[in-house]
Scaffold this motif. Structure first.
Motif, PDB file in Angstrom:
ATOM      1  N   VAL A  30       1.074  -1.496  -0.192  1.00 31.66           N
ATOM      2  CA  VAL A  30       0.164   0.406   0.152  1.00 31.66           C
ATOM      3  C   VAL A  30       0.941   1.278   0.109  1.00 31.66           C
ATOM      4  N   ASN A  31       1.522   1.462   0.657  1.00 32.55           N
ATOM      5  CA  ASN A  31       2.901   2.709   0.889  1.00 32.55           C
ATOM      6  C   ASN A  31       3.495   2.536  -0.073  1.00 32.55           C
ATOM      7  N   LEU A  32       4.095   1.150  -0.531  1.00 29.19           N
ATOM      8  CA  LEU A  32       5.250   0.614  -1.249  1.00 29.19           C
ATOM      9  C   LEU A  32       6.425   1.088  -0.808  1.00 29.19           C
ATOM     10  N   HIS A  33       6.811   0.880   0.900  1.00 32.00           N
ATOM     11  CA  HIS A  33       8.362   1.261   1.753  1.00 32.00           C
ATOM     12  C   HIS A  33       8.277  -0.854   1.598  1.00 32.00           C
ATOM     13  N   LEU A  34       8.869  -1.180   0.090  1.00 29.11           N
ATOM     14  CA  LEU A  34       9.926  -2.908   0.572  1.00 29.11           C
ATOM     15  C   LEU A  34      11.025  -3.048   1.596  1.00 29.11           C
ATOM     16  N   GLY A  35      11.263  -1.923   1.547  1.00 29.72           N
ATOM     17  CA  GLY A  35      12.787  -2.593   2.983  1.00 29.72           C
ATOM     18  C   GLY A  35      11.857  -2.068   3.990  1.00 29.72           C
ATOM     19  N   ARG A  36      11.411  -1.407   4.779  1.00 28.23           N
ATOM     20  CA  ARG A  36      10.717  -1.832   5.702  1.00 28.23           C
ATOM     21  C   ARG A  36       9.210  -3.122   5.508  1.00 28.23           C
ATOM     22  N   ALA A  37       8.940  -3.235   4.756  1.00 33.53           N
ATOM     23  CA  ALA A  37       8.364  -3.979   4.887  1.00 33.53           C
ATOM     24  C   ALA A  37       9.054  -5.517   4.795  1.00 33.53           C
ATOM     25  N   SER A  38      10.010  -5.810   3.769  1.00 30.48           N
ATOM     26  CA  SER A  38      11.480  -6.626   4.591  1.00 30.48           C
ATOM     27  C   SER A  38      11.832  -6.393   5.893  1.00 30.48           C
ATOM     28  N   ALA A  39      11.888  -5.735   6.736  1.00 28.70           N
ATOM     29  CA  ALA A  39      12.197  -5.252   7.872  1.00 28.70           C
ATOM     30  C   ALA A  39      11.490  -5.605   9.085  1.00 28.70           C
ATOM     31  N   ILE A  40      10.411  -5.760   9.023  1.00 25.10           N
ATOM     32  CA  ILE A  40       8.475  -6.523   9.634  1.00 25.10           C
ATOM     33  C   ILE A  40       9.087  -7.905   9.083  1.00 25.10           C
ATOM     34  N   ALA A  41       9.035  -8.358   8.089  1.00 23.65           N
ATOM     35  CA  ALA A  41       8.834  -9.744   7.811  1.00 23.65           C
ATOM     36  C   ALA A  41      10.026 -10.446   8.278  1.00 23.65           C
TER      37      ALA A  41
END
Length: 297
Positions: free
Chosen positions: A256-267
């Motif tokens: 949704v926000n398109l922040h792939l780096g932050r999403a990867s950190a959450i993962a």
């Protein structure tokens, strides 16, 4: 003939590397960069900044709290009910084969179908749940917009879908218990309840620990139920993020926000949580094994 066994097992490892190991390593590499989903090849090295930002992100901690709360609300009743159902099915019961298939039916139901039905059941104006509690003189409840009520509703979906699955696991473990133990307990004058407490439960400790760990892992990765339950709210998990889980928060940041780096950190944070759960499981299993060996000696 010498190399044919390796050829037989090669497809598994090929698919594991392609769809398991590579995404895991790539996600770990992306978590150390600032990268957007619109330009996944443009990576700017930021080190551990994505992880440090999570530690100060109130929405991350809110999602973590919601995940823990929904996990407890769904796991504890689910396993208790599953244990009771398995105990009933373990003894001679007319039509037991039918009931064993019936308890597994919710597990075979898709997440989307089950969640949409429960959305109707928990509707504020015309839901059957509010109609039932209205018959008892209780005012209608806004299940989706309340904090605890929304989490309870999402947990109910999880309980409905997974109770039968765990019941069959418990039933299989119960059938492996030697009948001599029950006969000895019955000769000693133990009632059905005492047999359940002192024979069945101790024999099921490894199985119970397994289901607790698997259910905890499933609760950590919870995604479909809260996403569909929120309706138009999408990945926010309600108007005030009241039932946004870690899975929804990851989806919101990445898609949704398109922040792939932050999403990867959450993962990867979720992955480390699961590793911690597995380590706790190993320590408890090791301690139980030592205590059993000590009691036998």
């Amino acid at each position: 003939m010498k190399f044919s066994p390796y050829a037989y097992v090669a497809p598994f490892f090929v698919f594991f590397v392609a769809f398991g190991l590579f995404p895991l390593l790539y996600t770990g590499w992306a978590s150390l960069h600032q990268v957007e989903l619109t330009a996944p090849t443009d990576m700017n090295w930021v080190g551990l900044r994505n992880f440090s930002r999570l530690m100060s992100d109130e929405f991350f901690w809110n999602a973590l709290r919601n995940t823990v709360t929904i996990g407890i609300l769904s796991t504890v009743p689910q396993l208790v009910i599953a244990l009771g159902i398995a105990h009933l099915l373990h003894f001679k019961l007319r039509g037991s084969s039918f009931f064993r298939v019936a308890v597994l039916t919710p597990y075979a139901t898709s997440v989307a179908a089950a969640t949409l039905v429960f959305v109707l059941l928990f509707g504020r104006d015309y839901g059957m749940i509010n109609w039932a509690i209205g018959m008892l003189g209780i005012d209608p409840v806004d299940w989706q917009n309340g904090n605890w009520t929304s989490q309870l509703a999402v947990s109910t979906i999880v309980i409905w879908r997974w109770t039968g699955y765990n019941a069959l696991i418990y039933l299989a473990a119960m059938q492996a218990i030697s009948p001599d133990l029950y006969e000895s307990a019955e000769l000693d004058g133990a009632s059905r309840w005492q047999q359940f407490r002192h024979v069945t439960i101790p024999s099921l400790r490894p199985t119970i620990l397994f289901t607790v760990v698997v259910s905890t892992i499933g609760a950590t990765q919870l995604f479909g139920e809260p996403l569909l339950f929120s309706g138009s709210a999408g990945a926010t998990g309600g108007s005030e993020h009241q039932f946004q889980t870690l899975g929804l928060y990851l989806y919101e940041q990445g898609w949704v926000n398109l922040h792939l780096g932050r999403a990867s950190a959450i993962a990867w944070t979720m992955f480390l949580i699961l590793v911690l759960i597995g380590l706790v499981n190993w320590l408890i299993s090791r301690r139980l094994t030592k205590s059993e060996k000590g009691s036998r000696s």
